[in-house]
Design a protein around this motif. Structure first.
Motif, PDB file in Angstrom:
ATOM      1  N   PRO B 622       0.826  -1.205   0.000  1.00  0.00           N
ATOM      2  CA  PRO B 622       0.000   0.000   0.000  1.00  0.00           C
ATOM      3  C   PRO B 622       0.867   1.265   0.000  1.00  0.00           C
ATOM      4  O   PRO B 622       1.997   1.243   0.485  1.00  0.00           O
ATOM      5  CB  PRO B 622      -0.768  -0.102   1.320  1.00  0.00           C
ATOM      6  CG  PRO B 622       0.117  -0.913   2.211  1.00  0.00           C
ATOM      7  CD  PRO B 622       1.033  -1.734   1.351  1.00  0.00           C
ATOM      8  N   SER B 623       0.369   2.339  -0.560  1.00  0.00           N
ATOM      9  CA  SER B 623       1.117   3.598  -0.515  1.00  0.00           C
ATOM     10  C   SER B 623       0.158   4.773  -0.436  1.00  0.00           C
ATOM     11  O   SER B 623      -0.978   4.699  -0.895  1.00  0.00           O
ATOM     12  CB  SER B 623       2.012   3.744  -1.743  1.00  0.00           C
ATOM     13  OG  SER B 623       1.217   3.900  -2.889  1.00  0.00           O
ATOM     14  N   LEU B 624       0.622   5.829   0.199  1.00  0.00           N
ATOM     15  CA  LEU B 624      -0.202   7.011   0.389  1.00  0.00           C
ATOM     16  C   LEU B 624       0.716   8.221   0.398  1.00  0.00           C
ATOM     17  O   LEU B 624       1.743   8.212   1.073  1.00  0.00           O
ATOM     18  CB  LEU B 624      -0.913   6.894   1.746  1.00  0.00           C
ATOM     19  CG  LEU B 624      -2.063   7.846   2.031  1.00  0.00           C
ATOM     20  CD1 LEU B 624      -3.225   7.565   1.107  1.00  0.00           C
ATOM     21  CD2 LEU B 624      -2.499   7.696   3.482  1.00  0.00           C
ATOM     22  N   SER B 625       0.386   9.237  -0.375  1.00  0.00           N
ATOM     23  CA  SER B 625       1.205  10.442  -0.290  1.00  0.00           C
ATOM     24  C   SER B 625       0.327  11.676  -0.354  1.00  0.00           C
ATOM     25  O   SER B 625      -0.733  11.662  -0.968  1.00  0.00           O
ATOM     26  CB  SER B 625       2.249  10.470  -1.403  1.00  0.00           C
ATOM     27  OG  SER B 625       1.654  10.875  -2.603  1.00  0.00           O
ATOM     28  N   TRP B 626       0.759  12.708   0.315  1.00  0.00           N
ATOM     29  CA  TRP B 626      -0.027  13.935   0.421  1.00  0.00           C
ATOM     30  C   TRP B 626       0.894  15.129   0.324  1.00  0.00           C
ATOM     31  O   TRP B 626       1.849  15.233   1.086  1.00  0.00           O
ATOM     32  CB  TRP B 626      -0.788  13.942   1.746  1.00  0.00           C
ATOM     33  CG  TRP B 626      -1.533  15.207   2.021  1.00  0.00           C
ATOM     34  CD1 TRP B 626      -2.284  15.931   1.147  1.00  0.00           C
ATOM     35  CD2 TRP B 626      -1.593  15.909   3.279  1.00  0.00           C
ATOM     36  NE1 TRP B 626      -2.816  17.035   1.783  1.00  0.00           N
ATOM     37  CE2 TRP B 626      -2.422  17.050   3.077  1.00  0.00           C
ATOM     38  CE3 TRP B 626      -1.055  15.674   4.539  1.00  0.00           C
ATOM     39  CZ2 TRP B 626      -2.687  17.944   4.100  1.00  0.00           C
ATOM     40  CZ3 TRP B 626      -1.331  16.571   5.562  1.00  0.00           C
ATOM     41  CH2 TRP B 626      -2.145  17.692   5.338  1.00  0.00           C
ATOM     42  N   THR B 627       0.648  15.993  -0.623  1.00  0.00           N
ATOM     43  CA  THR B 627       1.400  17.241  -0.715  1.00  0.00           C
ATOM     44  C   THR B 627       0.426  18.366  -0.461  1.00  0.00           C
ATOM     45  O   THR B 627      -0.614  18.451  -1.106  1.00  0.00           O
ATOM     46  CB  THR B 627       2.023  17.405  -2.112  1.00  0.00           C
ATOM     47  OG1 THR B 627       2.785  16.245  -2.392  1.00  0.00           O
ATOM     48  CG2 THR B 627       2.929  18.615  -2.179  1.00  0.00           C
ATOM     49  N   PHE B 628       0.758  19.212   0.496  1.00  0.00           N
ATOM     50  CA  PHE B 628      -0.099  20.329   0.859  1.00  0.00           C
ATOM     51  C   PHE B 628       0.681  21.605   0.611  1.00  0.00           C
ATOM     52  O   PHE B 628       1.677  21.865   1.260  1.00  0.00           O
ATOM     53  CB  PHE B 628      -0.510  20.191   2.327  1.00  0.00           C
ATOM     54  CG  PHE B 628      -1.379  21.316   2.829  1.00  0.00           C
ATOM     55  CD1 PHE B 628      -2.158  22.061   1.964  1.00  0.00           C
ATOM     56  CD2 PHE B 628      -1.424  21.593   4.188  1.00  0.00           C
ATOM     57  CE1 PHE B 628      -2.959  23.090   2.435  1.00  0.00           C
ATOM     58  CE2 PHE B 628      -2.221  22.618   4.670  1.00  0.00           C
ATOM     59  CZ  PHE B 628      -2.992  23.368   3.797  1.00  0.00           C
ATOM     60  N   ARG B 629       0.241  22.366  -0.372  1.00  0.00           N
ATOM     61  CA  ARG B 629       0.902  23.621  -0.677  1.00  0.00           C
ATOM     62  C   ARG B 629       0.185  24.698   0.119  1.00  0.00           C
ATOM     63  O   ARG B 629      -0.820  25.237  -0.332  1.00  0.00           O
ATOM     64  CB  ARG B 629       0.811  23.857  -2.179  1.00  0.00           C
ATOM     65  CG  ARG B 629       1.896  24.729  -2.661  1.00  0.00           C
ATOM     66  CD  ARG B 629       1.919  24.817  -4.163  1.00  0.00           C
ATOM     67  NE  ARG B 629       2.502  26.099  -4.464  1.00  0.00           N
ATOM     68  CZ  ARG B 629       1.876  27.050  -5.122  1.00  0.00           C
ATOM     69  NH1 ARG B 629       0.675  26.860  -5.564  1.00  0.00           N
ATOM     70  NH2 ARG B 629       2.475  28.194  -5.328  1.00  0.00           N
ATOM     71  N   ILE B 630       0.677  24.976   1.306  1.00  0.00           N
ATOM     72  CA  ILE B 630      -0.025  25.866   2.220  1.00  0.00           C
ATOM     73  C   ILE B 630      -0.083  27.281   1.646  1.00  0.00           C
ATOM     74  O   ILE B 630      -1.115  27.933   1.668  1.00  0.00           O
ATOM     75  CB  ILE B 630       0.645  25.846   3.608  1.00  0.00           C
ATOM     76  CG1 ILE B 630       0.733  24.396   4.112  1.00  0.00           C
ATOM     77  CG2 ILE B 630      -0.117  26.696   4.602  1.00  0.00           C
ATOM     78  CD1 ILE B 630       1.708  24.157   5.209  1.00  0.00           C
ATOM     79  N   SER B 631       1.049  27.743   1.133  1.00  0.00           N
ATOM     80  CA  SER B 631       1.084  29.033   0.458  1.00  0.00           C
ATOM     81  C   SER B 631       2.301  29.002  -0.448  1.00  0.00           C
ATOM     82  O   SER B 631       2.973  27.986  -0.547  1.00  0.00           O
ATOM     83  CB  SER B 631       1.201  30.174   1.459  1.00  0.00           C
ATOM     84  OG  SER B 631       2.488  30.152   2.037  1.00  0.00           O
ATOM     85  N   ASP B 632       2.608  30.115  -1.111  1.00  0.00           N
ATOM     86  CA  ASP B 632       3.794  30.155  -1.958  1.00  0.00           C
ATOM     87  C   ASP B 632       5.040  29.810  -1.166  1.00  0.00           C
ATOM     88  O   ASP B 632       5.997  29.271  -1.689  1.00  0.00           O
ATOM     89  CB  ASP B 632       3.979  31.566  -2.536  1.00  0.00           C
ATOM     90  CG  ASP B 632       3.149  31.731  -3.794  1.00  0.00           C
ATOM     91  OD1 ASP B 632       2.514  30.739  -4.190  1.00  0.00           O
ATOM     92  OD2 ASP B 632       3.150  32.828  -4.356  1.00  0.00           O
ATOM     93  N   ALA B 633       5.037  30.155   0.103  1.00  0.00           N
ATOM     94  CA  ALA B 633       6.250  30.023   0.901  1.00  0.00           C
ATOM     95  C   ALA B 633       6.267  28.780   1.766  1.00  0.00           C
ATOM     96  O   ALA B 633       7.303  28.393   2.281  1.00  0.00           O
ATOM     97  CB  ALA B 633       6.431  31.260   1.762  1.00  0.00           C
TER      98      ALA B 633
END
Lengths: 265, 922
Positions: B622-633
């Motif tokens: 199984p695999s799980l990935s999460w990218t959260f671009r909170i803001s430009d910075a």
């Protein structure tokens, strides 16, 4: 007490050196700001993106129509606009097009809508004559407040150095604007305004529409046209106009959102 | 350039604090006033734009034009943090941060002095400049925000970038991970040796440096993550620097027969890049890149980073490596070409790399192994002479067939030859200092290996956006031959009875392998944000291997086969893998969840003993990935991956091998796959106004049913290794790093600090007693750097670390204590075109119960160079390596079951005079 720290010694030295050079070779720079003039904008609607979007997302059109359109029709619908401005007034109007809009273009809200906008910078008022599918509305109200964000990006438009600002218009339309600080009045095409300089370029990236200045010239006629009331009825307020717009577009289906966005400008 | 100056200005401006004993003002009635003037002439500037932004999100709060006398007043402001910008045509923007608090109702900034932009600078139009930008999962650095010394290379630039470290050998570590690939304009450049980019290409040619975790090509195309990542640096060149040629030629000679030479030539245009290099040295500084890594890896073994696909690992010749032991003599050469036609629709990339490396040396090794009731000490002395020659060619052709499909063909072939000679003398003692055995060995072998790899990849976007299909076919075939001799004599001293064992054998090994792989991936968009992808892969491994040992019989010319230590195998392995991945992507979030299952069928026929061995496994991952671009910075990335690791053939049914008679391996047919869960996360924040960077990373993993060593040591001091599943105990690993850094604007000093904690537990058994080894480290790290263009630069990095290594069976012998590591370097540009540079490296290891002395080492190098010619292209340099002659070659390490001290031949003090011609026609 106010403390201001500035440059480090080395940088200060470097700058002082440059400044000395500057004062030897040149007098202090006084800049001739533009206070009045005439701007020609090109309004462009990306019809390929519009039609592709509609065909892909809404399945309103079939794929043959899209393939055919792509091959035979130009990508952009282009229309020239003119803005006359002085320190306290501006007048924005359409110069029309010399090509007959295709049927798809004629049905596109962003192509159809034509505004004449007269702005009073002192009172922050505007008078809009709006043509929508043959109907004409007259709106008189305060200028719309736009939430602008400063960016550190720059580009040149029509020979002017412009700064970029990102904005949100009526809480729904994302706007990228480029304004020239060298031109003093805080105006722009259509109803865009309220940046520290004249807006020479506007792009609505999600709507595939843009207005970019192609030339800025001095004002030829001394007078800015005053708003002309054609109708017999009193001009409506913005909120009244929107209520009416929402009511009339009720059964427009998937066109509705876009039509409201386009007509509310 | 204007923006660059603006950024310096931001950097130079500081918070303005207003403090006064005046009466409290009301919340929204603060007035900010001042006057805009020209620095040089004190002329007041009319119509300057005075702009106040909210510090939190850069939204416009208020703006005004300055009046005729340059004065302005912004009214009705409320308490808060703001960015204040004044701009005027042909002047640099004035920027500062401002805090308005309740203590004053009018803040008078007095004179805002504007700096005129020199006309020269004004002509260059630069769009947006930021030192660091985070774009999705890419971190982009802007070189213009850092100091680039004349004639400096990409490596000198990388060293300045926050979160990136470059060690002496040119290895790059970014955010705690080793950078495997350095690309130029997105293209491979000499394959996998980063120094061929970083020490070749000039720093002033670089437009951008991008750091990202590269996905496989299929994943990048289909947008569906298969979990495979390679930390990659992409060096983007400036367009105007891509036309011309550059390079360098360097030759140096020293005392004690040391020498160093290298030549590099590059010709770049917009259409193609050509590069070639040649090096030769025995100083251990050039030509040591490990070509082994890039030899070939079948797709099945890259997947997921686990060997979930099978038990077979390819037998490869062991290439010579230089790890500080011995004296290396290295010659390398290579050629690179990449070009494109028809508006980038056809691309080709060809690389050749070849070379030889010979390492000769001698030394001793002292190792302690802890048993439940005893500690064994094995002392050995060793002489070695290892040589490897490699030639590797690869070519890639990529073609865009139409706007929706691309095809790529990749071919890689090579030849590796090795020659090894070593001599060992080993004695094993028990705690009572009784000698248990003594072994003398001479091993000699010559090997030859050839391989050919072909990959074909076809990608097609179907009419519906997001619907894609991608097919990959690849194969690897390799042949290995190895001939050698073994002479060994062992004496056992048990219960005062001496017993001798003599071996005099000839060995021949042959191994042929064919690997075939095909995979198909299909992606289907479900809605605007969701998409689903399915993939299927088939993998076939077919191998023939024979490992034969022959006894030399005295007086006879015919060799007699030693059937115990000989084997002939046929191996066949199939695997079928099916996977599903659900992906969600919006402006702020990218989520990927996947599951894959594989069935593996393994068959081994022993033709010598006429037996068949079969294993069938079913694996899930199984695999799980999460990218959260909170803001430009700010951005956050989390990753979970689970997967099986199958036991290797050598763990289940090893070849009987007597190459080291005191250390032998027996198989365990009962071995089951282990399962590893790993979780990792990275948080990055870059504050543009202050230039500060915060990076927090976390990596943790547990292995269930771990395949662990079960070592048996008998009273004769012989060791027998076997592998077993650890049923009730898990192997655990945890590490976390926090980095915080920025620039002290007042001093122009780049400053950063990091803290790292790691904890690991592994288990094994020795003579059936469980031994749990726990390793803990806490390390603090500081780095400082200051560079002034054409004046000087210096840097320091280092810090203390607390280490703890506890073996549960002999707790009183634990290693505990503080160690330290530091590296410093500096360079000064002196008058008369002289340059002085120096660097030093210090390390300290604490004493332990078994090694009762502290161990420290301080190595200091320095050099003086002078530039010649109008263009400074020629330079002469005199340098001294290890001025204090302290490189004693001593080294200590701790592995799971033992503690080792090594002492080997090393490169010590030498002097060198070298001549460098650095040419550049761009």
């Amino acid at each position: 007490m106010v403390r201001i720290y500035r440059y480090s010694m080395v940088k200060q030295g470097f700058f002082l050196f440059l400044c000395c050079l500057q004062s030897i070779f040149c007098c202090a720079q006084h800049f001739n700001f533009v206070e009045s003039g005439e701007i020609i904008y090109e309004k462009k609607v990306n019809m390929h993106a519009k039609i592709k979007g509609r065909f892909m997302n809404d399945k309103v059109l079939n794929s043959d129509f899209w393939e055919d359109y792509k091959k035979t029709k130009p990508q952009f619908f282009v229309e020239k606009k003119k803005l006359l401005f002085t320190a306290d007034h501006s007048f924005f109007s359409s110069l029309g097009t010399n090509v007959q809009p295709s049927s798809a273009e004629a049905g596109e809200p962003w192509v159809v809508v034509k505004n004449t906008v007269a702005t009073d910078f002192e009172a922050n008022n505007e008078f809009i004559t709006k043509q929508v599918f043959g109907d004409e509305f007259e709106i008189a109200d305060k200028k719309e407040k736009i939430l602008w964000k400063y960016t550190y990006e720059e580009r040149e438009i029509a020979g002017y150095r412009c700064k970029r600002a990102n904005g949100l218009y009526r809480d729904s339309v994302y706007v990228v604007a480029f304004y020239a600080e060298d031109i003093i009045p805080s105006g722009g095409p259509e109803s865009f305004w309220d940046l520290p300089g004249m807006i020479l370029g506007v792009a609505l990236p999600h709507e595939n529409v843009s207005w970019f200045a192609t030339e800025v010239t001095p004002l030829t006629s001394g007078e800015i046209p005053k708003p002309k009331m054609k109708g017999k009825k009193k001009p409506v307020s913005k909120s009244d106009f929107f209520d009416q717009l929402k009511e009339t577009t009720k059964n427009w289906g998937s066109y509705r959102t876009e039509a409201i966005k386009a007509f509310s400008l | 350039m204007t923006n660059f100056i603006r950024f310096i200005m931001i950097g130079c401006a500081f918070l303005i604090f207003a403090k006064s004993a005046n009466a409290q003002n009301r919340n929204d009635e603060i007035v900010l006033k001042g006057r805009v003037v020209d620095t040089s002439s004190n002329v007041r500037l009319e119509n300057a734009v005075v702009n106040l932004l909210k510090a939190a999100d850069s939204t416009f709060v208020s703006f005004k034009r300055s009046r005729k006398d340059g004065a302005f007043a912004l009214e009705n402001l409320s308490i808060g943090d703001y960015i204040f910008i004044v701009s005027y045509p042909k002047y640099a923007d004035f920027t500062t941060a401002i805090r308005l608090d309740s203590s004053v109702d009018t803040l008078d900034l007095k004179d805002i002095t504007m700096l005129p932009l020199p006309t020269l600078l004004d002509e260059v139009v630069v769009v947006g400049s930021k030192a660091i930008t985070v774009k999705g999962d890419t971190i982009e650095y802007d070189p213009d925000s850092y100091v680039i010394q004349p004639n400096s290379r990409v490596e000198d630039l990388l060293k300045q970038l926050p979160g990136i470290q470059v060690n002496r050998n040119g290895q790059i570590v970014a955010q705690g991970k080793i950078v495997k690939r350095v690309l130029v304009d997105g293209e491979e450049f000499f394959g996998d040796d980063p120094t061929l980019v970083t020490r070749n290409i000039r720093g002033d040619m670089v437009a951008k440096v991008q750091l990202y975790d590269k996905k496989t090509e299929q994943a990048a195309f289909t947008g569906v993550d298969d979990g495979v990542r390679e930390t990659t640096l992409n060096v983007k060149l400036k367009e105007e620097k891509k036309n011309g040629y550059f390079g360098k030629v360097q030759a140096g000679a020293g005392n004690k027969d040391f020498y160093e030479g290298q030549g590099m030539f590059n010709r770049f245009t917009n259409r193609y890049k050509i590069a070639a290099f040649l090096t030769g040295a025995n100083t251990g500084t050039v030509g040591l890149s490990n070509t082994d890594e890039g030899r070939y890896v079948p797709r099945s073994q890259v997947s997921k980073g686990y060997n979930s696909d099978g038990m077979l690992s390819i037998d490869k010749l062991e290439s010579t490596k230089y790890d500080g032991r011995g004296i290396p003599t290295a010659y390398t050469g290579g050629f690179h070409y990449d070009g494109n036609w028809r508006e980038n629709k056809e691309k080709i990339n060809i690389n050749y790399k070849g070379g030889s490396l010979e390492v000769i040396g001698s030394g001793r090794e002292d190792a302690f192994t802890m048993l439940a009731d005893d500690v064994l000490n094995s002392r050995s002395e060793q002489n070695f002479d290892d040589k490897t020659k490699t030639h590797i060619v690869d070519a890639k052709y990529e073609r865009t067939l139409d706007s929706t499909s691309t095809i790529r063909l990749y071919v890689r072939g090579g030849k590796i030859e090795t020659e090894k000679n070593s001599h060992f003398q080993t004695s094993v003692f028990n705690n009572a200092l009784q000698e248990l055995n003594r072994n003398l060995r001479d091993i000699q072998s010559e090997g030859d290996e050839r391989f050919l790899q072909t990959d074909l990849l076809w990608n097609k976007k179907l009419t519906k956006p997001g619907r894609t299909i991608s097919i990959a076919l690849d194969q690897v075939s390799s042949t290995l031959k190895r001939d050698g001799t073994l002479m060994s004599s062992t004496v056992y001293f048990v219960e005062n009875k001496k017993k001798d064992e003599l071996l005099d054998q000839v060995k021949t090994d042959k191994n042929d392998l064919f690997n075939f792989n095909s995979s198909i991936v299909y992606t289907e968009p479900l809605s605007k944000n969701f998409s689903l992808s399915a993939n299927y892969r088939f993998n076939l491994n077919d191998g023939n291997s024979s490992y034969l040992s022959f006894d030399k019989v005295i007086g006879e010319s015919v060799l007699k086969i030693d059937s115990l230590y000989s084997s002939v195998f046929k191996l066949k392995q199939f695997s079928n893998l099916l996977g599903l991945t659900l992906a969600y992507s919006s402006v702020k979030h990218i989520l990927n969840a996947g599951i894959s299952g594989a069935s593996v069928n393994f068959r081994q026929t022993d033709e010598f003993k006429d037996s068949l061995y079969r294993r069938d496994f079913m694996n899930y991952s199984p695999s799980l990935s999460w990218t959260f671009r909170i803001s430009d910075a700010k951005s956050l990335r989390m990753n979970y991956l689970g997967g099986n690791t199958l036991p290797l053939v050598t763990q289940v049914q090893p070849l009987m091998n007597n190459i080291d008679p005191l250390n032998t391996v027996v198989g365990n047919p009962e071995l089951r796959p282990s399962f590893k869960h790993s979780l990792s996360g990275v948080y990055t924040r870059y504050n543009m106004l202050s230039g500060r960077t915060l990076m927090v990373s976390l990596n943790t993993s547990i292995v269930v049913n771990d395949i662990a060593g079960a070592i048996k040591i008998n009273e004769r001091g012989e060791r027998v290794y076997r592998y077993e599943n650890m049923k009730d105990r898990m192997a655990k690993n945890f590490s976390s790093t926090v980095y915080y850094g920025g620039t002290l604007k007042s001093m122009g000093l780049a400053l950063g600090g990091s803290a790292n904690i790691s904890h690991g537990t592994t288990n094994h058994t020795i003579n059936d007693d469980l031994n749990q080894v726990t390793a803990n480290t806490v390390a603090l790290y500081l780095n400082l750097r200051k560079s002034v263009k054409e004046k000087y630069d210096f840097s320091f990095e280092g810090g203390p670390a607390y280490m703890e290594n506890v073996a549960s069976n002999q707790k009183h012998l634990s290693v505990k204590g503080w160690g330290a590591n530091a590296i410093g370097s500096g360079g000064v540009y002196l008058p008369g075109r002289l340059e002085l540079s120096t660097d030093a490296n210090y390390m300290f290891y604490p004493s332990t119960v078994l090694f009762p002395t502290d161990f420290s080492r301080f190595i200091w190098n320095a050099g003086l160079s002078r530039k010649f010619l109008k263009t400074n292209e020629l330079s002469v340099r005199l340098s001294v390596n290890d001025i204090l002659n302290k490189n004693n070659g001593l080294n200590r390490s701790t592995s799971s079951a033992s503690m080792i001290e090594r002492d080997f031949t090393t490169i010590k003090r030498y002097f060198m005079l070298s001549l460098t011609w650095d040419f550049n026609r761009i």
